[in-house]
Design an enzyme around this catalytic site. Structure first.
Site, short mmCIF file in Angstrom:
data_model
loop_
_atom_site.label_atom_id
_atom_site.label_comp_id
_atom_site.label_asym_id
_atom_site.label_seq_id
_atom_site.Cartn_x
_atom_site.Cartn_y
_atom_site.Cartn_z
N GLU A 292 34.49 26.04 5.09
CA GLU A 292 33.57 24.76 4.55
C GLU A 292 32.76 25.91 3.40
O GLU A 292 32.30 26.95 3.87
CB GLU A 292 32.89 24.38 5.31
CG GLU A 292 33.25 22.78 5.70
CD GLU A 292 32.84 21.85 4.84
OE1 GLU A 292 32.92 22.09 3.50
OE2 GLU A 292 32.30 20.69 5.21
N ASP A 293 32.29 25.12 2.27
CA ASP A 293 31.44 25.87 1.42
C ASP A 293 30.20 25.67 2.07
O ASP A 293 29.48 26.83 2.16
CB ASP A 293 31.35 25.22 0.15
CG ASP A 293 31.27 23.63 0.24
OD1 ASP A 293 31.34 23.04 1.45
OD2 ASP A 293 31.32 22.90 -0.94
N ASP B 34 25.45 21.02 5.71
CA ASP B 34 24.08 20.45 5.22
C ASP B 34 23.68 19.73 6.60
O ASP B 34 23.35 20.40 7.30
CB ASP B 34 24.24 19.78 3.96
CG ASP B 34 23.02 19.35 3.30
OD1 ASP B 34 22.02 19.83 3.30
OD2 ASP B 34 22.88 18.28 3.03
N PHE C 66 18.79 22.79 -2.89
CA PHE C 66 20.29 22.51 -3.51
C PHE C 66 20.83 23.44 -4.61
O PHE C 66 20.14 23.84 -5.12
CB PHE C 66 20.00 21.10 -4.71
CG PHE C 66 21.42 20.68 -4.81
CD1 PHE C 66 21.92 19.71 -4.07
CD2 PHE C 66 21.95 20.94 -6.06
CE1 PHE C 66 23.28 19.17 -4.14
CE2 PHE C 66 23.11 20.49 -6.23
CZ PHE C 66 24.01 19.56 -5.46
N ARG D 94 30.52 25.21 -10.78
CA ARG D 94 31.60 25.50 -9.79
C ARG D 94 31.93 27.04 -9.98
O ARG D 94 32.43 27.87 -9.20
CB ARG D 94 32.71 24.64 -9.78
CG ARG D 94 32.59 23.36 -8.93
CD ARG D 94 33.72 22.64 -8.39
NE ARG D 94 33.66 21.27 -8.18
CZ ARG D 94 33.37 20.56 -7.03
NH1 ARG D 94 32.67 21.37 -6.28
NH2 ARG D 94 32.98 19.57 -6.99
P1 5GP Z 1 27.25 17.93 5.11
O1 5GP Z 1 25.82 17.24 4.80
O2 5GP Z 1 28.11 17.02 5.54
O3 5GP Z 1 26.92 19.04 5.90
O4 5GP Z 1 27.66 18.37 3.56
C1 5GP Z 1 28.66 17.66 2.84
C2 5GP Z 1 28.87 18.30 1.30
O5 5GP Z 1 27.86 18.00 0.77
C3 5GP Z 1 29.05 19.78 1.31
O6 5GP Z 1 30.28 20.14 1.77
C4 5GP Z 1 28.63 19.89 -0.20
O7 5GP Z 1 29.84 19.81 -0.83
C5 5GP Z 1 27.72 19.08 -0.39
N1 5GP Z 1 26.40 19.70 -0.28
C6 5GP Z 1 25.54 19.79 0.54
N2 5GP Z 1 24.52 20.76 0.34
C7 5GP Z 1 24.70 21.01 -1.10
C8 5GP Z 1 24.09 21.91 -1.99
O8 5GP Z 1 22.81 22.56 -1.56
N3 5GP Z 1 24.66 22.10 -3.22
C9 5GP Z 1 25.84 21.43 -3.39
N4 5GP Z 1 26.50 21.78 -4.72
N5 5GP Z 1 26.56 20.61 -2.59
C10 5GP Z 1 25.93 20.71 -1.30
#
Ligand code: 5GP
Length: 177
Positions: A101-102, A105, A155, A168
């Site tokens: 995973e990148d 959040d 963010f 990206r």
């Molecule tokens: P989750 O909230 O389910 O953990 O994260 C879902 C997705 O939200 C991540 O895979 C990512 O693509 C996007 N995301 C969450 N935080 C960030 C951030 O700080 N920057 C960016 N560009 N995407 C984010």
């Protein structure tokens, strides 16, 4: 040609810092799995660069898989419900699996993926996230086995991560102010 102004996000994690940490993560993964085959799953699109950098330092035979997720809702408000938009192409049964995973959040995406892939009976399933925002975490009992960097609730963009599909390709991780 008219001059194109391109906004440059402020560097939060440099290319050099990321490279060093990715190597450390690869070392840990190599140590755990040894020569066992590993299916490594890239979550599109944000993980593409982390994934390609990481797998090039893995020493075991690696099978590459890709999957897509998105959350229901509109651009500004997520319902917190996740859907899979693209699935892996090979069976996971009896295989060691690593989800890459990148960023974690709320953690809801990774939690959803773990629940949906575990039922396919992999031999083992683990998770790696380049970035983790502990303050934003909502998912209960989420295990992230490999974390690159813990970051504050900001963010971030670059190194695969976008803002409206932009940034990206930046080689570093930046913040938009
Ligand atoms: P989750 O909230 O389910 O953990 O994260 C879902 C997705 O939200 C991540 O895979 C990512 O693509 C996007 N995301 C969450 N935080 C960030 C951030 O700080 N920057 C960016 N560009 N995407 C984010």
């Amino acid at each position: 040609m008219s001059e194109v102004k391109y906004y440059e996000p402020k560097v939060y994690l440099s290319e050099v810092e990321i490279k060093a940490r990715v190597l450390e993560l690869a070392d840990e993964i190599n140590e755990l799995y040894g020569e066992e085959e590993l299916t490594v799953i890239c979550t599109l699109k944000g993980s593409i660069i982390f994934f390609t950098d990481l797998i090039r330092h893995l020493k075991m035979p690696v099978l590459c898989e890709f999957l897509g997720t998105s959350s229901y809702g509109n651009q500004t408000a997520s319902t917190g419900e996740i859907k899979m938009t693209m699935d892996v192409t090979e069976p996971l049964i009896g295989r060691h699996v690593l989800i890459v995973e990148d960023i974690v959040d709320t953690g809801l995406t990774l939690k959803y993926l773990l629940e949906h892939l575990k039922v396919r009976n992999p031999l083992s399933i683990r998770t790696a996230a380049l970035l983790f925002k502990p303050e934003a975490l909502k998912a209960k009992d989420l295990e992230i086995n490999y974390v690159g960097f813990e970051i504050p609730n900001k963010f971030v963009v670059g190194y695969g991560l976008d803002y409206a599909q932009k940034f990206r390709a930046l080689p570093y991780i930046g913040v938009i102010e």
